[in-house]
Design an enzyme around this catalytic site. Structure first.
Site, PDB file in Angstrom:
ATOM      1  N   CYS A   1       0.850  -1.186   0.000  1.00  0.00           N
ATOM      2  CA  CYS A   1       0.000   0.000   0.000  1.00  0.00           C
ATOM      3  C   CYS A   1       0.887   1.238   0.000  1.00  0.00           C
ATOM      4  O   CYS A   1       1.713   1.410   0.910  1.00  0.00           O
ATOM      5  CB  CYS A   1      -0.875  -0.022   1.252  1.00  0.00           C
ATOM      6  SG  CYS A   1      -1.908   1.437   1.448  1.00  0.00           S
TER       7      CYS A   1
ATOM      8  N   CYS B   1      -1.135   3.558  -6.587  1.00  0.00           N
ATOM      9  CA  CYS B   1      -1.971   2.966  -5.531  1.00  0.00           C
ATOM     10  C   CYS B   1      -2.174   1.517  -5.944  1.00  0.00           C
ATOM     11  O   CYS B   1      -2.445   1.243  -7.129  1.00  0.00           O
ATOM     12  CB  CYS B   1      -3.313   3.702  -5.468  1.00  0.00           C
ATOM     13  SG  CYS B   1      -4.585   2.854  -4.499  1.00  0.00           S
TER      14      CYS B   1
HETATM   15  N1  DGL Z   1      -4.074   0.588  -1.880  1.00  0.00           N
HETATM   16  C1  DGL Z   1      -3.678   1.779  -1.297  1.00  0.00           C
HETATM   17  C2  DGL Z   1      -2.453   2.438  -1.863  1.00  0.00           C
HETATM   18  O1  DGL Z   1      -1.638   1.777  -2.450  1.00  0.00           O
HETATM   19  C3  DGL Z   1      -4.598   2.663  -0.525  1.00  0.00           C
HETATM   20  C4  DGL Z   1      -5.969   2.873  -1.012  1.00  0.00           C
HETATM   21  C5  DGL Z   1      -6.843   3.546   0.023  1.00  0.00           C
HETATM   22  O2  DGL Z   1      -7.193   2.859   0.969  1.00  0.00           O
HETATM   23  O3  DGL Z   1      -7.144   4.734  -0.118  1.00  0.00           O
HETATM   24  O4  DGL Z   1      -2.264   3.618  -1.727  1.00  0.00           O
END
Ligand code: DGL
Length: 264
Positions: free
Chosen positions: A74, A185
């Site tokens: 993430c 993301c």
């Molecule tokens: N999957 C996440 C990232 O790589 C975060 C998405 C979220 O929860 O806003 O930033």
């Protein structure tokens, strides 16, 4: 010496499954525990303090399950909490991830790169430092994408609503002359097929899932922590509704799997 302990991988929700695919493909002998913090998704609009608290609770849980390494699958959690976790667990192998500014700056021909990411990532000091370090003469145009993560959490990768939302985020970047788009993301790689329909064929789409899996392999190898032998299992956990994650797994993971509930 082989180490059969699992690798703990987590994200705010299902996005990190895009990274888990890469890890599973590269490291078939490893046992994996994936935690989707779906009860607290999206991280993108939360404060760094909130995200740090979540990451501490999740790391503690994954370590209690015997994890020999952690992967922050993430970008938003990395921006808010990677430094904190590394300070808390100085001996633990931790792989974190951030938008692929360096490879994009090397790849662009137009000299303009676009970044699709969460508000939290784009506002972070870590992202500013990344630009300072790697953008050089390249112009980097950023685009926060509120609402997009929720579409992917619902397993909706191609409805008219998702298409319209994504189109609205991508169009300004194309208008600015970007020829390279960073998927900053871990949820967004699931939208690659839709993105390919929305952008011209010569626009490059870059994400860092495969690079994270390579880095994990290097790090475990350098510490003699790689597993050997038979292919291992993947254990899935969510802090949200178990049925919701089970429902989207065939779309996002390519298989049905039982999901456990993490009450933390
Ligand atoms: N999957 C996440 C990232 O790589 C975060 C998405 C979220 O929860 O806003 O930033």
């Amino acid at each position: 010496m082989a180490d059969a302990a699992p690798i703990g991988v987590f994200d705010s929700g299902v996005g990190g499954l895009s990274v888990l695919h890469e890890i599973r493909a590269r490291l078939p002998h490893e046992s994996l525990i994936y935690l989707a913090d779906c009860g607290h998704v999206p991280y993108g609009e939360k404060t760094p303090e909130y995200i740090r608290t979540r990451c501490r609770a999740i790391a503690e849980f994954l370590l209690s399950r015997g994890a020999k390494a952690l992967v922050l699958a993430c970008n938003t959690a990395t921006a808010a909490a990677a430094a904190d976790l590394r300070e808390l667990y100085p001996q633990l192998p931790i792989v974190a991830m951030e938008p692929a500014v360096k490879p994009a700056a090397e790849a662009t021909r137009s000299g303009v790169v676009g970044v699709l990411a969460t508000t939290g990532t784009l506002k972070s000091a870590r992202f500013a430092a990344l630009l300072d370090r790697f953008a050089g003469d390249v112009r980097v145009v950023t685009q926060p994408c509120p609402g997009l993560v929720e579409r992917i959490e619902a397993g909706d990768l191609k409805s008219p609503q998702t298409r319209e939302l994504l189109q609205g985020y991508v169009a300004p970047l194309l208008n600015e002359g970007c020829d390279t788009l960073i998927l900053g993301c871990t949820h967004y790689p699931f939208l690659r097929p839709l993105l390919r329909e929305l952008v011209p064929a010569d626009i490059s789409l870059i994400d860092t899932g495969a690079a994270v899996a390579r880095q994990l392999q290097r790090l475990l190898g350098s510490r003699d922590l790689l597993a050997e032998g038979a292919a291992r299992k993947t254990e899935l956990w969510t802090s949200g509704a178990v049925e919701s994650l089970e429902r989207v797994l065939p779309v996002l993971w390519g298989a049905e799997e039982p999901v456990n509930f993490f009450p933390g």
